[in-house]
Structures are given as C-alpha cells and as structure tokens.
Design a protein around this motif. Sequence first.
Motif, PDB file in Angstrom:
ATOM      1  N   ASP A 191      -7.179  -8.869 -15.249  1.00 48.05           N
ATOM      2  CA  ASP A 191      -7.381  -9.742 -14.104  1.00 48.05           C
ATOM      3  C   ASP A 191      -6.475 -10.974 -14.180  1.00 48.05           C
ATOM      4  O   ASP A 191      -6.500 -11.815 -13.279  1.00 48.05           O
ATOM      5  N   GLY A 192      -5.675 -11.069 -15.225  1.00 47.90           N
ATOM      6  CA  GLY A 192      -4.888 -12.276 -15.469  1.00 47.90           C
ATOM      7  C   GLY A 192      -3.930 -12.635 -14.337  1.00 47.90           C
ATOM      8  O   GLY A 192      -3.819 -13.794 -13.953  1.00 47.90           O
ATOM      9  N   ASP A 202       0.789  -1.231   0.000  1.00 53.24           N
ATOM     10  CA  ASP A 202       0.000   0.000   0.000  1.00 53.24           C
ATOM     11  C   ASP A 202       0.823   1.284   0.000  1.00 53.24           C
ATOM     12  O   ASP A 202       0.282   2.361   0.192  1.00 53.24           O
ATOM     13  N   LYS A 203       2.128   1.164  -0.235  1.00 51.88           N
ATOM     14  CA  LYS A 203       2.940   2.376  -0.301  1.00 51.88           C
ATOM     15  C   LYS A 203       2.599   3.175  -1.548  1.00 51.88           C
ATOM     16  O   LYS A 203       2.358   2.629  -2.611  1.00 51.88           O
ATOM     17  N   GLY A 262       1.870  -7.654  -6.225  1.00 48.08           N
ATOM     18  CA  GLY A 262       0.770  -7.661  -5.266  1.00 48.08           C
ATOM     19  C   GLY A 262      -0.473  -8.403  -5.736  1.00 48.08           C
ATOM     20  O   GLY A 262      -1.073  -9.164  -4.973  1.00 48.08           O
ATOM     21  N   LEU A 263      -0.881  -8.201  -6.976  1.00 48.02           N
ATOM     22  CA  LEU A 263      -2.112  -8.817  -7.468  1.00 48.02           C
ATOM     23  C   LEU A 263      -1.974 -10.341  -7.525  1.00 48.02           C
ATOM     24  O   LEU A 263      -2.916 -11.078  -7.204  1.00 48.02           O
ATOM     25  N   PHE A 264      -0.798 -10.788  -7.932  1.00 50.47           N
ATOM     26  CA  PHE A 264      -0.514 -12.228  -7.973  1.00 50.47           C
ATOM     27  C   PHE A 264      -0.579 -12.814  -6.559  1.00 50.47           C
ATOM     28  O   PHE A 264      -1.208 -13.852  -6.325  1.00 50.47           O
ATOM     29  N   ASN A 265       0.046 -12.131  -5.618  1.00 46.09           N
ATOM     30  CA  ASN A 265       0.077 -12.612  -4.235  1.00 46.09           C
ATOM     31  C   ASN A 265      -1.311 -12.603  -3.594  1.00 46.09           C
ATOM     32  O   ASN A 265      -1.654 -13.497  -2.821  1.00 46.09           O
ATOM     33  N   LEU A 266      -2.095 -11.583  -3.921  1.00 48.31           N
ATOM     34  CA  LEU A 266      -3.445 -11.498  -3.353  1.00 48.31           C
ATOM     35  C   LEU A 266      -4.312 -12.655  -3.865  1.00 48.31           C
ATOM     36  O   LEU A 266      -5.027 -13.305  -3.086  1.00 48.31           O
ATOM     37  N   PHE A 275       2.091   6.249   3.161  1.00 50.25           N
ATOM     38  CA  PHE A 275       0.855   5.494   3.138  1.00 50.25           C
ATOM     39  C   PHE A 275      -0.329   6.443   3.102  1.00 50.25           C
ATOM     40  O   PHE A 275      -0.361   7.422   3.837  1.00 50.25           O
ATOM     41  N   LYS A 276      -1.291   6.178   2.244  1.00 51.57           N
ATOM     42  CA  LYS A 276      -2.524   6.965   2.266  1.00 51.57           C
ATOM     43  C   LYS A 276      -3.647   5.967   2.516  1.00 51.57           C
ATOM     44  O   LYS A 276      -3.852   5.548   3.649  1.00 51.57           O
ATOM     45  N   ASP A 277      -4.336   5.548   1.476  1.00 46.11           N
ATOM     46  CA  ASP A 277      -5.395   4.558   1.642  1.00 46.11           C
ATOM     47  C   ASP A 277      -4.933   3.216   1.089  1.00 46.11           C
ATOM     48  O   ASP A 277      -4.013   3.147   0.295  1.00 46.11           O
ATOM     49  N   THR A 278      -5.620   2.177   1.477  1.00 44.88           N
ATOM     50  CA  THR A 278      -5.279   0.860   0.940  1.00 44.88           C
ATOM     51  C   THR A 278      -5.708   0.752  -0.519  1.00 44.88           C
ATOM     52  O   THR A 278      -6.678   1.382  -0.947  1.00 44.88           O
ATOM     53  N   HIS A 279      -4.967  -0.042  -1.295  1.00 42.86           N
ATOM     54  CA  HIS A 279      -5.316  -0.308  -2.691  1.00 42.86           C
ATOM     55  C   HIS A 279      -6.095  -1.605  -2.822  1.00 42.86           C
ATOM     56  O   HIS A 279      -6.374  -2.055  -3.927  1.00 42.86           O
ATOM     57  N   LEU A 280      -6.435  -2.229  -1.700  1.00 45.14           N
ATOM     58  CA  LEU A 280      -7.042  -3.555  -1.750  1.00 45.14           C
ATOM     59  C   LEU A 280      -8.339  -3.588  -2.555  1.00 45.14           C
ATOM     60  O   LEU A 280      -8.551  -4.491  -3.368  1.00 45.14           O
ATOM     61  N   HIS A 281      -9.190  -2.608  -2.344  1.00 42.12           N
ATOM     62  CA  HIS A 281     -10.475  -2.610  -3.046  1.00 42.12           C
ATOM     63  C   HIS A 281     -10.271  -2.484  -4.561  1.00 42.12           C
ATOM     64  O   HIS A 281     -10.938  -3.151  -5.347  1.00 42.12           O
ATOM     65  N   GLU A 282      -9.314  -1.641  -4.959  1.00 44.67           N
ATOM     66  CA  GLU A 282      -9.005  -1.482  -6.376  1.00 44.67           C
ATOM     67  C   GLU A 282      -8.446  -2.790  -6.957  1.00 44.67           C
ATOM     68  O   GLU A 282      -8.764  -3.180  -8.083  1.00 44.67           O
ATOM     69  N   MET A 283      -7.622  -3.470  -6.184  1.00 45.69           N
ATOM     70  CA  MET A 283      -7.044  -4.731  -6.635  1.00 45.69           C
ATOM     71  C   MET A 283      -8.122  -5.808  -6.796  1.00 45.69           C
ATOM     72  O   MET A 283      -8.097  -6.594  -7.738  1.00 45.69           O
ATOM     73  N   LEU A 284      -9.063  -5.826  -5.871  1.00 50.31           N
ATOM     74  CA  LEU A 284     -10.146  -6.815  -5.946  1.00 50.31           C
ATOM     75  C   LEU A 284     -11.034  -6.544  -7.157  1.00 50.31           C
ATOM     76  O   LEU A 284     -11.502  -7.464  -7.816  1.00 50.31           O
ATOM     77  N   ARG A 285     -11.245  -5.270  -7.454  1.00 55.16           N
ATOM     78  CA  ARG A 285     -12.023  -4.901  -8.647  1.00 55.16           C
ATOM     79  C   ARG A 285     -11.290  -5.368  -9.901  1.00 55.16           C
ATOM     80  O   ARG A 285     -11.887  -5.953 -10.795  1.00 55.16           O
ATOM     81  N   LEU A 286      -9.989  -5.090  -9.951  1.00 51.20           N
ATOM     82  CA  LEU A 286      -9.188  -5.487 -11.113  1.00 51.20           C
ATOM     83  C   LEU A 286      -9.235  -7.006 -11.296  1.00 51.20           C
ATOM     84  O   LEU A 286      -9.360  -7.512 -12.409  1.00 51.20           O
TER      85      LEU A 286
END
Lengths: 163, 163, 163, 163
Positions: free
Chosen positions: B118-119, A15-16, A119-123, A27-38
């Motif tokens: 999403d890949g 999240d850096k 990150g996306l791969f790891n998530l 750090f500002k906000d988490t990118h998790l929601h954006e990653m889940l959308r992607l």
Amino acid sequence: MTDAIRVFITGGTFDKEYDEIHGRLYFKDTHLHEMLRLGRCRLDLHVRTLMMIDSLEMTDADRALIVENCRKADEPRIVITHGTDTIVETARALAAAALAKTIVLTGAMIPYAFGSSDGLFNLGSALSFAQALPAGVYVAMNGRCFTWDRVKKNRQTGAFEDA
Amino acid sequence: MTDAIRVFITGGTFDKEYDEIHGRLYFKDTHLHEMLRLGRCRLDLHVRTLMMIDSLEMTDADRALIVENCRKADEPRIVITHGTDTIVETARALAAAALAKTIVLTGAMIPYAFGSSDGLFNLGSALSFAQALPAGVYVAMNGRCFTWDRVKKNRQTGAFEDA
Amino acid sequence: MTDAIRVFITGGTFDKEYDEIHGRLYFKDTHLHEMLRLGRCRLDLHVRTLMMIDSLEMTDADRALIVENCRKADEPRIVITHGTDTIVETARALAAAALAKTIVLTGAMIPYAFGSSDGLFNLGSALSFAQALPAGVYVAMNGRCFTWDRVKKNRQTGAFEDA
Amino acid sequence: MTDAIRVFITGGTFDKEYDEIHGRLYFKDTHLHEMLRLGRCRLDLHVRTLMMIDSLEMTDADRALIVENCRKADEPRIVITHGTDTIVETARALAAAALAKTIVLTGAMIPYAFGSSDGLFNLGSALSFAQALPAGVYVAMNGRCFTWDRVKKNRQTGAFEDA
C-alpha cells in the motif's frame, strides 16, 4: 474529511490489459477496486463506470455524459479516472458546466496491470486532493494538482506541466 | 502548489527488505526514490533519511531528533515516512512542538519491496495532503487524513480510525 | 550438466514493452538478462540477440538466419526465445537442417514486463530441458516439452498441445 | 513426457508470507497453485502439502515422513518444494531410501509473494528436470540440477555449488 466521494471511471491507460490470445491491448474490467484494496483504502467511495475507452476516442457526446453525471451526483467531491491524452479537454468541459463541486481528474502513463504503473500513486493523490481542495476542476498527475485552465500534457515527456 | 516539500525518512514497514541469506526482514536503503520514479513524481522534494528503524524501537531521543529536524527545515511543508505502530506517538511529539508547518506522517502495512504494498498509494496521498492542507500535524493512511489528536491504529485490523 | 549453453533471442511476447508516450506495445531491449538475474541463474550462458520481432512478421530469411546461427554455434545445447504464433514453424525449419544439437524453443503468453508473465517459468523450463534432453528440436511451453513434429498451438486457448 | 507428476510441498522460503498485523514472516497457504496458473502449466500434477515449515526446523521425523510419502507415491516422478537451508540433508535421506524414482527437490531464495522471487524460475526448472532425468535424487537450483551427493549451499552467496 470522511464524507462519501463519487468516483467515475472512463477507461484510459489505467485500465488497459494485455489480451494474450491476440497479443494486443484492450479493455475488460476496471482495476479500481483491486487498487483500492491494495491501498487499504477506507474512504466511503461510490464507484461507477461510465465508459471504458481510450481517451483519444472520446467524443463530445461522451464528455457531455461525464458532465451530466457529475451534475447529478449527490456527492460534492468527485474523482474521475481518464486517459491522459484528452484529460485536459474533459476538464475544460467540466469547468464550463460551472458545478459547485470539487472534481479531480487523474490517469496513468502505464496500465495498472503491468506492475510498474504510476496508477496507484496517482489514485492516492487524486483521492486526497479531492478531499482537501475547494470547489473547482483539477487534474492530478505526477504528484501535482493543476487547475483545469493551467495545465497541459507534454507529448514528448508524458509529464503534465503548467500551461 | 509547487514549492519544495521536505521529506524525512525514518524507516518502518515502508522500507523493510527480505535478507535472502539469513531469511529475515531488515533495513538496507530507502525505496522512496524508486517509488517517486514509479509515480513519475515531478514535485520538488528535498529528501533526507533521519534513521532507518522499526517504529517499535523508536526512542524519545529519536523523536526529539525528528522534531528538531522539522523545526530547522526551511520548507513549510513536510512529509515523514514512519512505522505505523508508533506513528501516532511521533505525531503527538510534533504537535507539542507547535511548529507553524504542515506536517503529514505516513507509512505502509506491507513493505514496498513485496509487490503488494500500500506504500505507493499512501505516498501519493501524503504528498497531496501536504500540499493542500493548512499548518498542522496529520497522519495520512487508508486514503484518509487524520489530525494528530483524533487518530488511533486498530491493532486487530491494521487500519487507522477516528479516536 | 554445466557446459555452456547458447541462447538466441528473437523477440516475441517475452520482450514486448509498453510505450508510455504512444500507448502501444513495442520492442526495446531484451529482458532476458534481468530474468536470469531474478532466477539467480548460474549457468554458463552465451546470449545473443538475433532479431527483436513479433513472430507473425518473421520471414523465411529470418528463419534461415536462425538456422545458420544454430549451425555455426560451438555449443551443442541451444535455447531460443521466440514468439509463440510461429514457433512451431521455426522448429520445423531447424529440424530440416538436421543439426546434431539439442535445440529448445520457448516463448511467453504475457510480456515479462507486465508482472503476471509466464516467461520466467518457461525460461527455467527451457534451460532445464536443454540440459537434460538428447539432440533434437523441441518446443517447451506450459511446463511440457514437445518434439518439433508433435506440437501445435491452440489458437483458442493459447496453450500448446500434442499434434 | 506427459504422465502425472507428484508434487510434495514442505514449506520453505517459497511459501513465506508477510503478516501485516505483526510485521513478521509466517506461513499460511502454499503459493504453488498460483504459480502453476501463472506459468500456464498444463502438466498433470498431483499436489499434496506434507508440512509448511522453515527447513531449519525440520526434524528427522519430518524427513522420515517425506521419504515415506515418496515411497508410497504411485507416480515415478516427484518434485518437492523445500527450504534451501537443509534441502541437501533431505536429499540425502531420500537417496538412502533407494527408491526407483526421479525425485527433484527445489526451493527459493526470495518468497514468491515478494514479487522479485526466483521461485517461478526454479519451479519451471524442477518440473522439467523431473520429466527428463532418469531415476535418482536431485536438487534443482540456479538453473542447474545437482545429484544429491554432489551439491552444497554456499552460505555466503546463497548459491548452490558442486560439492
């Protein structure tokens, strides 16, 4: 395999972001929601940010807070995003609590905001192991999943290895 | 969970590229190796491209070839990248072959080359389910993992659902 | 407008990268060649890296080196990539040298490696102004082009403004 | 160099997107505003979408519409985003109208949405040439700027060349 999963965010490289006014990382906000959308993720996730810090600055009190939140969570499956530098230490603290839950910690070597992130791969990996593995504390990195007591980060290569 | 995994590439949206001379989509080489590098994947993977086609054009002969390659593979765990339009049909053909292996099919809604794909999420997910699940044929999409006989693609939303 | 243009690289945010082992920003190699490839640039460019530093650390000796290289360059048109914090100061040093050349300085607010960078836009802009403007020293940022003596960076917004 | 610039959008590769439900390329909205934000552009731009089409499908009536809009525009400086296949033809139609304005046409070889696009570079370039050049009709591609009567697209390489 479609019950709700709890996700706790603690910060870390995941999240850096780059502060363009001061030219530094922060750090500002988490990118998790954006990653889940992607990832077009359709899991029932209950996401909560516990802290937003570099894991090198994580204290025992911070770790106690993470353990306590995992203990109180209704969901039997939990994913935690975490800085990689002390992720193994937090896994150890969670294992000591002996919760009857599947807890998977994961992180990233490159911030999600920087495009070339793992990150996306790891998530995707962590959410999948969390669904498929029995109760226990795990670290998911590099496409692999380690039990908490058999993993270490190689400081030279940045990769996680059997310990 | 560190034994070699076989990966078969068949094309699909995963590997579509933009042909800048003719302004259309086409297949050139797979992006799988680049994606694994980005994910800092440290799994022992044996990757082989079987075909590089849109799954709408996949014939029975193509499916027979995929089944045959899975049968002959030494590895008990297999991931297949595939177009999402007929991924369920190929999963059914694989199930009919009754191989004693864990086979996970996955795909993408957006080409990896287009940035917003999403890949990478799906690849991390498929490789993880392939390590953790017992023998069977599965489709991993949207962070979920479906058994071959309980999944369908929703043509309106593009999401995979229980069937 | 197709004669050779000299490009001098001095570092700045343009070329900052993320060091994934130590979790900090640093300079390695310039991204200029990759950016020119992405832009399908067909200009005859003579590129040379003079230094690779944060412009806050740039000394008078560094500026003298930049001026000297501009003086000795055979090309009458020069683009300089530079950190934005002291880009105006370097422009002033170049103006004091009174070279009969078109010199355009440019920079970036976000590192090129981070995906969401303004660098490619600024590079296209600087190379274009360098071809079209008469001799003088200019700063090209935010799609605009300022003469060296009528520009300042707004520290609050990060934007360049009339001074 | 800070007066308002008129920007006309006509579509072209610049604005192509990937339709993930049908697996094909299409036009939705322009990406111009997003690109200007990324470039931190501070120019006073008056943007208007005239059409959103592949330039291979552009008719004489479409070109007459573009010419008419340029004629009626209050701004003496105009940038037009356009498909590259017939950009030279539209430039010719504009030149025939003999307007006393600086008109710069530009395009992209790769859609902006695909990450690896030359669009941001070309946009920075076109906006800069539009500010700096005298009245005339130009095509800005590959970092270069051609007058309308001395340019052709090389169909083999995709690059623009002297004609």
